[in-house]
Design an enzyme around this catalytic site. Structure first.
Site, PDB file in Angstrom:
ATOM      1  N   GLU A  45       8.699 -41.776  27.206  1.00 29.76           N
ATOM      2  CA  GLU A  45       8.473 -41.451  25.791  1.00 29.76           C
ATOM      3  C   GLU A  45       7.170 -42.069  25.295  1.00 29.76           C
ATOM      4  OE1 GLU A  45      12.134 -42.485  23.739  1.00 29.76           O
ATOM      5  OE2 GLU A  45      13.149 -40.778  24.684  1.00 29.76           O
ATOM      6  N   ASN A  46       6.812 -41.709  24.072  1.00 29.21           N
ATOM      7  CA  ASN A  46       5.584 -42.228  23.476  1.00 29.21           C
ATOM      8  C   ASN A  46       5.797 -42.380  21.972  1.00 29.21           C
ATOM      9  OD1 ASN A  46       2.643 -41.832  22.284  1.00 29.21           O
ATOM     10  ND2 ASN A  46       2.457 -42.447  24.416  1.00 29.21           N
ATOM     11  N   TYR A  49       5.766 -39.019  19.342  1.00 29.60           N
ATOM     12  CA  TYR A  49       6.960 -38.500  20.014  1.00 29.60           C
ATOM     13  C   TYR A  49       6.718 -37.262  20.886  1.00 29.60           C
ATOM     14  CZ  TYR A  49       9.382 -41.487  16.602  1.00 29.60           C
ATOM     15  OH  TYR A  49       9.815 -42.535  15.836  1.00 29.60           O
ATOM     16  N   GLU A  56      12.553 -34.471  34.594  1.00 32.33           N
ATOM     17  CA  GLU A  56      12.413 -33.337  35.528  1.00 32.33           C
ATOM     18  C   GLU A  56      10.942 -33.051  35.811  1.00 32.33           C
ATOM     19  OE1 GLU A  56      14.281 -33.546  32.837  1.00 32.33           O
ATOM     20  OE2 GLU A  56      16.036 -32.238  32.902  1.00 32.33           O
ATOM     21  N   CYS A  87      15.723 -29.277  29.347  1.00 31.39           N
ATOM     22  CA  CYS A  87      15.141 -28.680  28.138  1.00 31.39           C
ATOM     23  C   CYS A  87      14.340 -27.420  28.499  1.00 31.39           C
ATOM     24  CB  CYS A  87      14.258 -29.690  27.410  1.00 31.39           C
ATOM     25  SG  CYS A  87      12.599 -29.850  28.105  1.00 31.39           S
ATOM     26  N   CYS A  90      11.111 -27.927  30.578  1.00 29.22           N
ATOM     27  CA  CYS A  90      11.400 -28.222  31.989  1.00 29.22           C
ATOM     28  C   CYS A  90      11.875 -26.976  32.711  1.00 29.22           C
ATOM     29  CB  CYS A  90      12.430 -29.343  32.104  1.00 29.22           C
ATOM     30  SG  CYS A  90      11.742 -30.937  31.615  1.00 29.22           S
TER      31      CYS A  90
HETATM   32  N1  THU Z   1      14.998 -35.601  28.362  1.00 27.22           N
HETATM   33  C1  THU Z   1      14.770 -35.498  29.709  1.00 27.22           C
HETATM   34  O1  THU Z   1      14.121 -36.363  30.310  1.00 27.22           O
HETATM   35  N2  THU Z   1      15.287 -34.420  30.353  1.00 27.22           N
HETATM   36  C2  THU Z   1      16.048 -33.461  29.775  1.00 27.22           C
HETATM   37  O2  THU Z   1      16.521 -32.588  30.470  1.00 27.22           O
HETATM   38  C3  THU Z   1      16.285 -33.479  28.339  1.00 27.22           C
HETATM   39  C4  THU Z   1      15.727 -34.609  27.597  1.00 27.22           C
HETATM   40  C5  THU Z   1      14.505 -36.793  27.664  1.00 27.22           C
HETATM   41  C6  THU Z   1      13.364 -36.584  26.729  1.00 27.22           C
HETATM   42  C7  THU Z   1      13.545 -37.730  25.764  1.00 27.22           C
HETATM   43  O3  THU Z   1      12.946 -38.895  26.277  1.00 27.22           O
HETATM   44  C8  THU Z   1      15.043 -37.965  25.737  1.00 27.22           C
HETATM   45  O4  THU Z   1      15.557 -37.333  26.895  1.00 27.22           O
HETATM   46  C9  THU Z   1      15.751 -37.413  24.498  1.00 27.22           C
HETATM   47  O5  THU Z   1      15.427 -36.100  24.286  1.00 27.22           O
END
Ligand code: THU
Length: 127
Positions: A45-46, A49, A56, A87, A90
């Site tokens: 994260e950053n 955001y 993935e 998501c 991804c």
């Molecule tokens: N996130 C993932 O790394 N993979 C996913 O499939 C969905 C969401 C992360 C992004 C963010 O850091 C956190 O989960 C909440 O959305």
């Protein structure tokens, strides 16, 4: 032979490296390549955001940076009940490299889903 359990263990091994101080959601992904190698990634994260990159895509980036892009399977693990599948961003990135790939997804309390990249991105965009 790398099994599905090996892939899950590889993801579990790195999930504590997730950098997610804003959401507190940890995700790790492991991809298997045709050569039998496993590459992992975690979400990063950053404070701005929108710059967050999911586990993935980081696993895929790790593999490609090592010269491998023929993926055969992916396994994702998360500590969060809120995250139940990859998501949309991804899905598109996974689809780019394998438009028919089995994906296993594990969450807390025994949550487990089996997906396929084609099913996750119907009528996916390809050039
Ligand atoms: N996130 C993932 O790394 N993979 C996913 O499939 C969905 C969401 C992360 C992004 C963010 O850091 C956190 O989960 C909440 O959305």
């Amino acid at each position: 032979m790398i099994t599905d359990l090996d892939l899950k263990k590889a993801a579990e091994k790195v999930i504590s490296y997730a950098y997610s101080p804003y959401s507190n959601v940890s995700v790790a992904a492991a991809v298997l390549t045709k050569n039998g190698n496993v590459y992992t990634g975690v979400n990063i994260e950053n404070s701005s955001y929108g710059l967050t990159v999911c586990a993935e895509r980081n696993a895929i980036a790790s593999a490609i940076s090592a010269g491998e892009k023929d993926f055969t399977r992916m396994t994702i693990v998360t500590n969060s009940k809120m995250v139940n599948s990859p998501c949309g961003s991804c899905r598109q990135v996974i689809f780019e490299f394998n438009n028919n790939m089995p994906i296993e997804f594990f969450g807390p309390d025994g949550y487990h889903r089996s997906f396929n990249s084609a099913e996750l991105l119907p009528e996916g965009f390809e050039l």
